[in-house]
Every structure is written in structure tokens, then in C-alpha cells.
Design an enzyme around this catalytic site. Structure first.
Site, PDB file in Angstrom:
ATOM      1  N   HIS A   1      -6.940  -5.908   2.314  1.00  0.00           N
ATOM      2  CA  HIS A   1      -5.788  -5.334   3.009  1.00  0.00           C
ATOM      3  C   HIS A   1      -5.175  -6.426   3.889  1.00  0.00           C
ATOM      4  O   HIS A   1      -5.898  -7.095   4.639  1.00  0.00           O
ATOM      5  CB  HIS A   1      -6.217  -4.190   3.927  1.00  0.00           C
TER       6      HIS A   1
ATOM      7  N   ASP B   1       0.849  -1.193   0.000  1.00  0.00           N
ATOM      8  CA  ASP B   1       0.000   0.000   0.000  1.00  0.00           C
ATOM      9  C   ASP B   1       0.891   1.251   0.000  1.00  0.00           C
ATOM     10  O   ASP B   1       1.892   1.319   0.720  1.00  0.00           O
ATOM     11  CB  ASP B   1      -0.912  -0.013   1.237  1.00  0.00           C
TER      12      ASP B   1
ATOM     13  N   VAL C   1     -11.127   2.762  -3.520  1.00  0.00           N
ATOM     14  CA  VAL C   1     -10.780   2.255  -4.860  1.00  0.00           C
ATOM     15  C   VAL C   1     -11.747   1.120  -5.169  1.00  0.00           C
ATOM     16  O   VAL C   1     -11.812   0.120  -4.435  1.00  0.00           O
ATOM     17  CB  VAL C   1      -9.318   1.754  -4.916  1.00  0.00           C
TER      18      VAL C   1
ATOM     19  N   ASN D   1     -12.938  -3.417   2.749  1.00  0.00           N
ATOM     20  CA  ASN D   1     -13.906  -2.331   2.845  1.00  0.00           C
ATOM     21  C   ASN D   1     -14.857  -2.453   1.658  1.00  0.00           C
ATOM     22  O   ASN D   1     -14.415  -2.428   0.503  1.00  0.00           O
ATOM     23  CB  ASN D   1     -13.179  -0.980   2.815  1.00  0.00           C
TER      24      ASN D   1
ATOM     25  N   GLN E   1     -14.278   2.255   1.559  1.00  0.00           N
ATOM     26  CA  GLN E   1     -13.701   1.878   0.264  1.00  0.00           C
ATOM     27  C   GLN E   1     -13.492   3.115  -0.594  1.00  0.00           C
ATOM     28  O   GLN E   1     -14.408   3.927  -0.771  1.00  0.00           O
ATOM     29  CB  GLN E   1     -14.612   0.873  -0.467  1.00  0.00           C
TER      30      GLN E   1
ATOM     31  N   HIS F   1     -10.297  -5.457  -3.136  1.00  0.00           N
ATOM     32  CA  HIS F   1      -8.958  -5.692  -2.583  1.00  0.00           C
ATOM     33  C   HIS F   1      -9.070  -6.100  -1.131  1.00  0.00           C
ATOM     34  O   HIS F   1      -9.973  -5.671  -0.415  1.00  0.00           O
ATOM     35  CB  HIS F   1      -8.073  -4.444  -2.721  1.00  0.00           C
TER      36      HIS F   1
HETATM   37  P1  5GP Z   1      -9.769   1.251   0.396  1.00  0.00           P
HETATM   38  O1  5GP Z   1      -9.856   2.544   1.168  1.00  0.00           O
HETATM   39  O2  5GP Z   1     -10.457   1.348  -0.937  1.00  0.00           O
HETATM   40  O3  5GP Z   1     -10.170   0.025   1.173  1.00  0.00           O
HETATM   41  O4  5GP Z   1      -8.223   1.026   0.129  1.00  0.00           O
HETATM   42  C1  5GP Z   1      -7.551   1.596  -0.931  1.00  0.00           C
HETATM   43  C2  5GP Z   1      -6.091   1.558  -0.588  1.00  0.00           C
HETATM   44  O5  5GP Z   1      -5.353   1.792  -1.756  1.00  0.00           O
HETATM   45  C3  5GP Z   1      -5.660   2.607   0.431  1.00  0.00           C
HETATM   46  O6  5GP Z   1      -5.087   1.981   1.566  1.00  0.00           O
HETATM   47  C4  5GP Z   1      -4.647   3.461  -0.332  1.00  0.00           C
HETATM   48  O7  5GP Z   1      -3.576   3.885   0.468  1.00  0.00           O
HETATM   49  C5  5GP Z   1      -4.204   2.525  -1.432  1.00  0.00           C
HETATM   50  N1  5GP Z   1      -3.799   3.195  -2.637  1.00  0.00           N
HETATM   51  C6  5GP Z   1      -4.436   4.227  -3.265  1.00  0.00           C
HETATM   52  N2  5GP Z   1      -3.773   4.577  -4.370  1.00  0.00           N
HETATM   53  C7  5GP Z   1      -2.696   3.741  -4.459  1.00  0.00           C
HETATM   54  C8  5GP Z   1      -1.628   3.621  -5.408  1.00  0.00           C
HETATM   55  O8  5GP Z   1      -1.544   4.338  -6.409  1.00  0.00           O
HETATM   56  N3  5GP Z   1      -0.699   2.678  -5.165  1.00  0.00           N
HETATM   57  C9  5GP Z   1      -0.756   1.853  -4.080  1.00  0.00           C
HETATM   58  N4  5GP Z   1       0.216   0.948  -3.939  1.00  0.00           N
HETATM   59  N5  5GP Z   1      -1.757   1.930  -3.172  1.00  0.00           N
HETATM   60  C10 5GP Z   1      -2.708   2.870  -3.356  1.00  0.00           C
END
Ligand code: 5GP
Length: 112
Positions: A100, A29, A94, A85, A92, A98
Site C-alpha cells: 500500500h 485502491d 487479498v 499486511n 491481509q 501488495h
Molecule cells: P489488504 O487488506 O489485503 O492489505 O489490502 C487489499 C486492498 O485491496 C484493500 O485496501 C482493498 O480496498 C483493495 N481492493 C480490494 N478489491 C479491490 C478491487 O477490486 N480493486 C481495487 N483497485 N482495489 C481493491
């Protein structure tokens, strides 16, 4: 809909990749919330867990098994946390499914 995780799969955006096979990709991440913070994603673009169907059953199992293997490989096999998420209200950001994989610190319960 193409998300930035599709771009990581397609190598259009760089990422620190720790594991890849035909079905999934795992990478660190960019904004780690623990000493180990890895995201494991299916290559198939499923937006949210609730969008998965019975056809995705083996894929979902694969993600969990590989998440455990990765945690072990990283040295956190004894204690780690998996988080999915589902939906903006759950955090969430993205919209490409996914998991974590977090480890290397204490985790409270209930989660925030
Ligand atoms: P969510 O909030 O959707 O469960 O998690 C999305 C995760 O993607 C977050 O922890 C965020 O830090 C990570 N993330 C967002 N953009 C990027 C990226 O460009 N590269 C990487 N490696 N992680 C990302």
C-alpha cells in the site's frame, strides 16, 4: 491460486492503473484510506511477503523503488507511508503480495 489482483493484471477486472512494467503493476485502491492510496503488486503471484524467497530479492527491491517513484510522481514524495499486511490477522484480505502506498494526510504511530 488466482486472486482478483491476477484478474486486474490480466485486465479481466478494470482498475485505475498508474504504473506498469514487466515486473509490476500499480493501481488506485478501490476503497482509499488516504488522498493517495495506490497498491503496487508484483506480476508474479506471490501470496504473502513470507512466501517470497531469495529469488525474489530483486523483485522486492523493485517494488520499493517504484513505490517511492510513484509517491513522488503523485506529489507526495516528502511524506508517505508504505504498508504490507502479511496474513489475515495483520489485515491481509487479498492473497497476492501488495504494498500500500498512502499519502496526503497525517499518519499516527504506532499504526492501528
Ligand atoms: P489488504 O487488506 O489485503 O492489505 O489490502 C487489499 C486492498 O485491496 C484493500 O485496501 C482493498 O480496498 C483493495 N481492493 C480490494 N478489491 C479491490 C478491487 O477490486 N480493486 C481495487 N483497485 N482495489 C481493491
Amino acid at each position: 491460486m488466482s486472486t482478483l489482483f491476477s484478474k486486474i493484471i490480466d485486465r479481466e477486472i478494470p482498475a485505475n492503473i498508474v504504473y506498469e512494467d514487466d515486473l509490476c503493476l500499480a493501481f488506485r485502491d478501490v476503497n482509499p484510506q488516504a488522498p493517495m492510496h495506490i497498491l503496487i503488486i508484483p506480476k508474479k503471484p506471490v501470496a504473502m511477503l513470507v512466501d517470497a524467497t531469495v529469488d525474489d530479492q530483486a523483485l522486492l527491491g523493485h517494488l520499493l523503488l517504484k513505490a517511492g517513484d510513484i509517491a513522488k510522481q503523485e506529489g507526495y514524495g516528502d511524506a508517505f507511508r508504505l504498508v504490507v499486511n502479511n496474513g489475515a490477522k495483520a489485515g491481509q484480505t487479498v492473497f497476492h503480495l501488495h504494498v500500500h502506498i498512502l499519502g496526503g494526510r497525517g499518519f499516527s504511530w504506532p499504526p492501528g
